[in-house]
Write a protein that holds these residues in place. Sequence first.
Motif, PDB file in Angstrom:
ATOM      1  N   ILE A 183       0.288  12.293   4.351  1.00  0.00           N
ATOM      2  CA  ILE A 183      -0.195  10.963   4.715  1.00  0.00           C
ATOM      3  C   ILE A 183      -1.627  10.779   4.205  1.00  0.00           C
ATOM      4  N   ALA A 184      -1.971   9.533   3.899  1.00  0.00           N
ATOM      5  CA  ALA A 184      -3.317   9.217   3.440  1.00  0.00           C
ATOM      6  C   ALA A 184      -4.301   9.322   4.596  1.00  0.00           C
ATOM      7  N   HIS A 185      -5.535   9.714   4.296  1.00  0.00           N
ATOM      8  CA  HIS A 185      -6.592   9.713   5.301  1.00  0.00           C
ATOM      9  C   HIS A 185      -6.834   8.280   5.791  1.00  0.00           C
ATOM     10  N   GLY A 186      -7.023   8.122   7.084  1.00  0.00           N
ATOM     11  CA  GLY A 186      -7.355   6.807   7.606  1.00  0.00           C
ATOM     12  C   GLY A 186      -8.648   6.271   7.039  1.00  0.00           C
ATOM     13  N   PRO A 200       0.932   5.956  10.201  1.00  0.00           N
ATOM     14  CA  PRO A 200       0.422   6.683   9.039  1.00  0.00           C
ATOM     15  C   PRO A 200       0.977   6.118   7.730  1.00  0.00           C
ATOM     16  N   LEU A 201       0.156   6.168   6.695  1.00  0.00           N
ATOM     17  CA  LEU A 201       0.541   5.715   5.353  1.00  0.00           C
ATOM     18  C   LEU A 201       1.032   6.930   4.574  1.00  0.00           C
ATOM     19  N   GLU A 249       0.846  -3.026   1.210  1.00  0.00           N
ATOM     20  CA  GLU A 249       0.351  -4.372   0.949  1.00  0.00           C
ATOM     21  C   GLU A 249      -1.000  -4.548   1.636  1.00  0.00           C
ATOM     22  N   PHE A 250      -1.998  -4.940   0.851  1.00  0.00           N
ATOM     23  CA  PHE A 250      -3.329  -5.238   1.378  1.00  0.00           C
ATOM     24  C   PHE A 250      -3.474  -6.743   1.518  1.00  0.00           C
ATOM     25  N   LYS A 257       6.237  -0.974   6.018  1.00  0.00           N
ATOM     26  CA  LYS A 257       7.244  -1.588   6.883  1.00  0.00           C
ATOM     27  C   LYS A 257       6.604  -2.028   8.196  1.00  0.00           C
ATOM     28  N   ARG A 258       5.556  -1.314   8.590  1.00  0.00           N
ATOM     29  CA  ARG A 258       4.787  -1.629   9.780  1.00  0.00           C
ATOM     30  C   ARG A 258       3.305  -1.580   9.434  1.00  0.00           C
ATOM     31  N   PRO A 259       2.427  -2.060  10.319  1.00  0.00           N
ATOM     32  CA  PRO A 259       1.001  -2.014   9.973  1.00  0.00           C
ATOM     33  C   PRO A 259       0.463  -0.597   9.950  1.00  0.00           C
ATOM     34  N   HIS A 260      -0.339  -0.300   8.934  1.00  0.00           N
ATOM     35  CA  HIS A 260      -1.031   0.984   8.858  1.00  0.00           C
ATOM     36  C   HIS A 260      -2.457   0.865   9.392  1.00  0.00           C
ATOM     37  N   LEU A 261      -3.086  -0.291   9.160  1.00  0.00           N
ATOM     38  CA  LEU A 261      -4.486  -0.488   9.533  1.00  0.00           C
ATOM     39  C   LEU A 261      -4.722  -1.976   9.758  1.00  0.00           C
ATOM     40  N   LEU A 262      -5.486  -2.291  10.797  1.00  0.00           N
ATOM     41  CA  LEU A 262      -5.906  -3.663  11.082  1.00  0.00           C
ATOM     42  C   LEU A 262      -7.418  -3.654  11.234  1.00  0.00           C
ATOM     43  N   GLY A 263      -8.117  -4.578  10.544  1.00  0.00           N
ATOM     44  CA  GLY A 263      -9.564  -4.521  10.564  1.00  0.00           C
ATOM     45  C   GLY A 263     -10.244  -5.869  10.522  1.00  0.00           C
TER      46      GLY A 263
END
Length: 255
Positions: free
Chosen positions: A188-191, A219-220, A227-228, A244-250
Motif C-alpha cells: 500500500i502507498a504511504h498516507g 489503503p491505496l 482518481e484525484f 472504489k472507496r475513498p483513500h483520502l479526504l482533505g
Amino acid sequence: MLLRAALTAFRRGGTLTAQPVSDCLAVSLEHLAAYNSVCGFGLRDALPLTYPHVLGFPLQMKLMTGDGFPFPLPGLVHLANRITQSRPLTLDEPLEITVSARDLRPHAQGTQVDVVTSVSGVWEGVSTYLHRTGGSPGSGEQPQRPSASAVWRVPADVGRRYGAVSGDRNPIHLHPLSAKAFGFPRAIAHGMWTKARCLAALEGRLPGAVSAEVRFRKPLLVPGRAEFSAREVPDGWKFAVWGKRPHLLGTVSAA
C-alpha cells in the motif's frame, strides 16, 4: 530502527510519559530533489508543505520507540494529519525540529494519540494514530464521490521510492509479500505520500500561511489506479483521492 519498532510489539498500553526530542539540521538539496521527484513537486527555494514531516521522521521514531510511548508500533494506524505553517520554510535556513506526543484519548476502536512535529516556530505537523483494542468503526457520514480532476496510475515501486526518501520503510509499503504478512493483498502507498501528491497537484495555488488537513480512509493498493479531485471553495480547497472507496479526504485553508 525497524528492530526497535518490532520490539515495541510487547507493549500493552499505559500512560503517556514520553519526553520531547529535538534536533537541528540543514536541508540537503540532493535529498529535497529526490523527495520532490517522488511526490511531484517542483524544485524551488520554498520547501514543500509536507517536506518537514520527513525531516522530523527520525525524531518521531525515536520518540515512539523510546520509553514513555505506550503503544506498540506494529499495527498502529495513521488516522489523520494536519500541517499548519505561518510562512514557507526555505532550503537555506537551519531548521530546529522538536517532536512530542500529547492528548491520549479514547476512540471507538481503542485509543488515539497525537504525535506533534514543530519546526522553527513556524511549521507544525500533527499526526493522529490509533491503537486498536476492539470495537467497530462508526458508520459516520459517507462522503459523496466527487468528479475526478485527474487519474493517477500509481506504480508498484512508489512505496520503496518514498520509503527511501522518508525513512519510513514499513514492510506494508515495500513489497507484496511483506504486505501480505500484515494482512494486505499487496503493498500500500504511504498516507503521507498520498497527501504530498495531492498538495503537489495544487502547487502554486496555495497561500504561504496555510493549513492542510487530511483524514486517511481505505489503503491505496499499488500498483493501482486512483482518481484525484480538487475544487476551490470560499476558504480554500477541498480535495480527495478515490478508488472504489475513498483513500483520502482533505481540506486546505489560509492559516
